[in-house]
Scaffold this motif. Structure first.
Motif, PDB file in Angstrom:
ATOM      1  N   SER A  57       2.271   7.484 -24.677  1.00 31.58           N
ATOM      2  CA  SER A  57       3.350   7.047 -25.478  1.00 31.58           C
ATOM      3  C   SER A  57       4.304   6.064 -25.094  1.00 31.58           C
ATOM      4  CB  SER A  57       3.851   8.383 -26.042  1.00 31.58           C
ATOM      5  OG  SER A  57       4.619   8.041 -27.008  1.00 31.58           O
ATOM      6  N   ALA A  58       4.604   6.388 -23.691  1.00 30.30           N
ATOM      7  CA  ALA A  58       5.704   5.750 -23.024  1.00 30.30           C
ATOM      8  C   ALA A  58       5.030   4.351 -22.498  1.00 30.30           C
ATOM      9  CB  ALA A  58       6.059   6.774 -21.563  1.00 30.30           C
ATOM     10  N   SER A  59       3.855   4.228 -22.388  1.00 25.57           N
ATOM     11  CA  SER A  59       3.517   2.898 -22.125  1.00 25.57           C
ATOM     12  C   SER A  59       3.473   2.133 -23.257  1.00 25.57           C
ATOM     13  CB  SER A  59       1.859   2.849 -21.663  1.00 25.57           C
ATOM     14  OG  SER A  59       1.404   1.666 -21.531  1.00 25.57           O
ATOM     15  N   MET A  60       2.990   2.518 -24.729  1.00 24.95           N
ATOM     16  CA  MET A  60       3.044   1.890 -25.786  1.00 24.95           C
ATOM     17  C   MET A  60       4.535   1.714 -26.358  1.00 24.95           C
ATOM     18  SD  MET A  60       0.022   3.948 -27.761  1.00 24.95           S
ATOM     19  CE  MET A  60      -1.690   4.088 -27.262  1.00 24.95           C
ATOM     20  N   LEU A  61       5.625   2.536 -25.818  1.00 20.05           N
ATOM     21  CA  LEU A  61       6.712   1.997 -26.097  1.00 20.05           C
ATOM     22  C   LEU A  61       7.651   0.884 -25.254  1.00 20.05           C
ATOM     23  CD1 LEU A  61       7.986   5.776 -26.638  1.00 20.05           C
ATOM     24  CD2 LEU A  61       7.847   4.009 -28.506  1.00 20.05           C
ATOM     25  N   GLY A  62       6.842   0.421 -24.415  1.00 21.59           N
ATOM     26  CA  GLY A  62       7.069  -0.898 -23.740  1.00 21.59           C
ATOM     27  C   GLY A  62       7.764  -0.483 -22.459  1.00 21.59           C
ATOM     28  N   ASP A  63       7.839  -1.563 -21.683  1.00 19.91           N
ATOM     29  CA  ASP A  63       8.375  -1.827 -20.603  1.00 19.91           C
ATOM     30  C   ASP A  63       9.945  -1.471 -20.656  1.00 19.91           C
ATOM     31  OD1 ASP A  63       6.202  -2.817 -19.146  1.00 19.91           O
ATOM     32  OD2 ASP A  63       6.714  -4.844 -19.436  1.00 19.91           O
ATOM     33  N   PRO A  64      10.350  -0.669 -19.508  1.00 18.52           N
ATOM     34  CA  PRO A  64      11.811  -0.403 -19.598  1.00 18.52           C
ATOM     35  C   PRO A  64      12.831  -1.517 -19.433  1.00 18.52           C
ATOM     36  CG  PRO A  64      10.798   0.051 -17.188  1.00 18.52           C
ATOM     37  CD  PRO A  64       9.682  -0.508 -18.176  1.00 18.52           C
ATOM     38  N   ASP A  65      12.520  -2.718 -18.725  1.00 18.11           N
ATOM     39  CA  ASP A  65      13.341  -3.454 -18.547  1.00 18.11           C
ATOM     40  C   ASP A  65      13.242  -4.718 -19.361  1.00 18.11           C
ATOM     41  OD1 ASP A  65      10.998  -4.604 -17.811  1.00 18.11           O
ATOM     42  OD2 ASP A  65      11.744  -5.419 -15.912  1.00 18.11           O
ATOM     43  N   ALA A  66      12.488  -4.611 -20.615  1.00 18.28           N
ATOM     44  CA  ALA A  66      12.149  -5.277 -21.584  1.00 18.28           C
ATOM     45  C   ALA A  66      12.835  -5.157 -22.722  1.00 18.28           C
ATOM     46  CB  ALA A  66      10.750  -5.735 -21.969  1.00 18.28           C
ATOM     47  N   ARG A  67      13.347  -6.011 -23.726  1.00 21.19           N
ATOM     48  CA  ARG A  67      14.213  -5.676 -24.863  1.00 21.19           C
ATOM     49  C   ARG A  67      13.307  -4.885 -26.037  1.00 21.19           C
ATOM     50  NH1 ARG A  67      17.213 -10.299 -27.883  1.00 21.19           N
ATOM     51  NH2 ARG A  67      15.238 -10.865 -28.396  1.00 21.19           N
ATOM     52  N   ARG A  68      13.446  -3.735 -26.173  1.00 23.50           N
ATOM     53  CA  ARG A  68      12.770  -3.044 -26.979  1.00 23.50           C
ATOM     54  C   ARG A  68      13.668  -2.059 -28.019  1.00 23.50           C
ATOM     55  NH1 ARG A  68       9.563  -6.180 -25.818  1.00 23.50           N
ATOM     56  NH2 ARG A  68       7.647  -5.770 -24.709  1.00 23.50           N
ATOM     57  N   TRP A  69      13.262  -1.995 -28.942  1.00 25.10           N
ATOM     58  CA  TRP A  69      13.914  -0.923 -30.212  1.00 25.10           C
ATOM     59  C   TRP A  69      13.009   0.114 -30.486  1.00 25.10           C
ATOM     60  CZ3 TRP A  69      15.318  -6.024 -30.105  1.00 25.10           C
ATOM     61  CH2 TRP A  69      16.717  -6.312 -30.034  1.00 25.10           C
ATOM     62  N   ARG A  70      13.331   1.172 -30.170  1.00 25.44           N
ATOM     63  CA  ARG A  70      12.431   2.364 -30.111  1.00 25.44           C
ATOM     64  C   ARG A  70      12.874   3.299 -31.225  1.00 25.44           C
ATOM     65  NH1 ARG A  70      13.148   0.940 -24.701  1.00 25.44           N
ATOM     66  NH2 ARG A  70      11.056   0.467 -23.610  1.00 25.44           N
ATOM     67  N   VAL A  71      11.768   3.877 -32.177  1.00 28.03           N
ATOM     68  CA  VAL A  71      12.175   4.690 -33.248  1.00 28.03           C
ATOM     69  C   VAL A  71      11.082   6.072 -32.878  1.00 28.03           C
ATOM     70  CG1 VAL A  71      12.194   5.312 -35.446  1.00 28.03           C
ATOM     71  CG2 VAL A  71      13.022   2.955 -34.889  1.00 28.03           C
ATOM     72  N   PHE A  72      11.703   7.157 -32.917  1.00 28.13           N
ATOM     73  CA  PHE A  72      10.911   8.452 -32.514  1.00 28.13           C
ATOM     74  C   PHE A  72      11.097   9.238 -33.928  1.00 28.13           C
ATOM     75  CE2 PHE A  72      11.946   7.119 -28.176  1.00 28.13           C
ATOM     76  CZ  PHE A  72      10.926   7.804 -27.519  1.00 28.13           C
ATOM     77  N   ALA A  73       9.925   9.694 -34.386  1.00 28.78           N
ATOM     78  CA  ALA A  73       9.933  10.785 -35.453  1.00 28.78           C
ATOM     79  C   ALA A  73       9.205  11.842 -34.751  1.00 28.78           C
ATOM     80  CB  ALA A  73       9.036  10.327 -36.664  1.00 28.78           C
ATOM     81  N   LEU A  74       9.801  12.925 -34.717  1.00 26.84           N
ATOM     82  CA  LEU A  74       9.483  14.135 -33.966  1.00 26.84           C
ATOM     83  C   LEU A  74       9.136  15.276 -34.803  1.00 26.84           C
ATOM     84  CD1 LEU A  74      12.077  14.055 -31.220  1.00 26.84           C
ATOM     85  CD2 LEU A  74       9.933  13.131 -31.299  1.00 26.84           C
ATOM     86  N   THR A  75       8.015  16.047 -34.663  1.00 25.65           N
ATOM     87  CA  THR A  75       7.589  17.279 -35.363  1.00 25.65           C
ATOM     88  C   THR A  75       7.600  18.442 -34.411  1.00 25.65           C
ATOM     89  OG1 THR A  75       5.343  16.720 -35.151  1.00 25.65           O
ATOM     90  CG2 THR A  75       6.694  15.978 -37.221  1.00 25.65           C
TER      91      THR A  75
END
Length: 261
Positions: free
Chosen positions: A51-69
């Motif tokens: 999941s961390a890999s699919m959420l993108g490089d740490p130093d690239a501009r990304r907007w991340r949305v988590f839905a947690l169950t």
């Protein structure tokens, strides 16, 4: 999304036509938006790493949305980039929609970057609230995004939803969220810690652009065999399992070889 190292069967030559077509399909999914189902018989730490890999490089501009169950707050922290690496504060680029019962607030992780991330808790009978909050978070981030795949979404995991709701309710939820993902040219992945051959996975496969299957493997590969361009950014700095992944494309009935995660 993984950078799949495409090789012929001998492993020392150019990719054959089928592998090249698969690589082209991955580029298409990334540019047009996609919904990925992540499954397998693997420890949750392996799912967190993928999941961390699919959420993108740490130093690239990304907007991340988590839905947690049922994901732990610690696993969310492990998927976030370090504050020193992120190009913008996590409080501006990350949102959490918490559907866990009982609630497990991320804010409880005091003195970590995760504690500053906006979080909303929802609980509803037919997943309307979860769907609405996810859509609103994507809409907000989509308005700030300039390129495909800058908005990343994860639902972790689908197992409690399938346990507590009728299958058709979960399917309608996935279709509604998935359409919003396409509208935003976003990338979403949905965790299902069940085997690829499980009944749930079989029933859900047609709803997704690809299925990513995970497994643990007995030995570590040589360092040069790593194949990710957007690597695991776990803040723990440890990897207790060597793991592999393989991709399935349900629409073309294509399955690729196992590769290092």
């Amino acid at each position: 999304m993984s950078k799949v190292e495409l090789r012929n069967e001998r492993g020392d030559g150019p990719p054959d036509d089928s592998l090249a077509r698969f690589q082209s399909k991955l580029r298409q999914l990334k540019s047009e938006g996609c919904n990925l189902l992540v499954v397998g018989d693997a420890p949750r730490e392996v799912f967190t790493r993928a999941s961390a890999s699919m959420l993108g490089d740490p130093d690239a501009r990304r907007w991340r949305v988590f839905a947690l169950t049922d994901a732990s707050p610690e696993s969310v922290y492990d998927r976030l980039p370090a504050a020193s690496a992120a190009p913008r504060p996590l409080s501006e680029t990350t949102k959490i929609v918490n559907h866990a019962l009982p609630p497990r607030p991320i804010a409880d992780l005091a003195d970590t970057p995760a504690s500053s991330v906006p979080e909303v808790s929802v609980g509803d009978a037919n997943l309307t609230g979860l769907r609405t909050e996810l859509g609103e978070a994507m809409r907000e981030f989509c308005s700030q995004s300039y390129r495909p795949a800058e908005v990343r979404v994860t639902v972790d995991s689908l197992a409690p939803l399938l346990d507590h709701y009728e299958f058709d309710v979960v399917r309608r939820f996935l279709r509604a969220v998935g359409e919003r993902v396409y509208d935003c040219d976003a990338m979403a992945h949905y965790v299902l810690p069940r085997s690829y051959d499980s009944e749930w996975c079989r029933r859900l496969r047609p709803e997704f652009d690809a299925v990513v299957e995970l497994r643990t493997a007995p030995e570590d590969p040589a360092p040069e065999e790593s194949s990710h361009d957007e690597t695991d950014q776990s803040n723990t700095g440890t990897r207790s399992h060597y793991a592999e992944e393989r991709w399935h494309l349900p629409q073309s009935d294509t399955t690729m070889p196992w590769i290092p995660l």
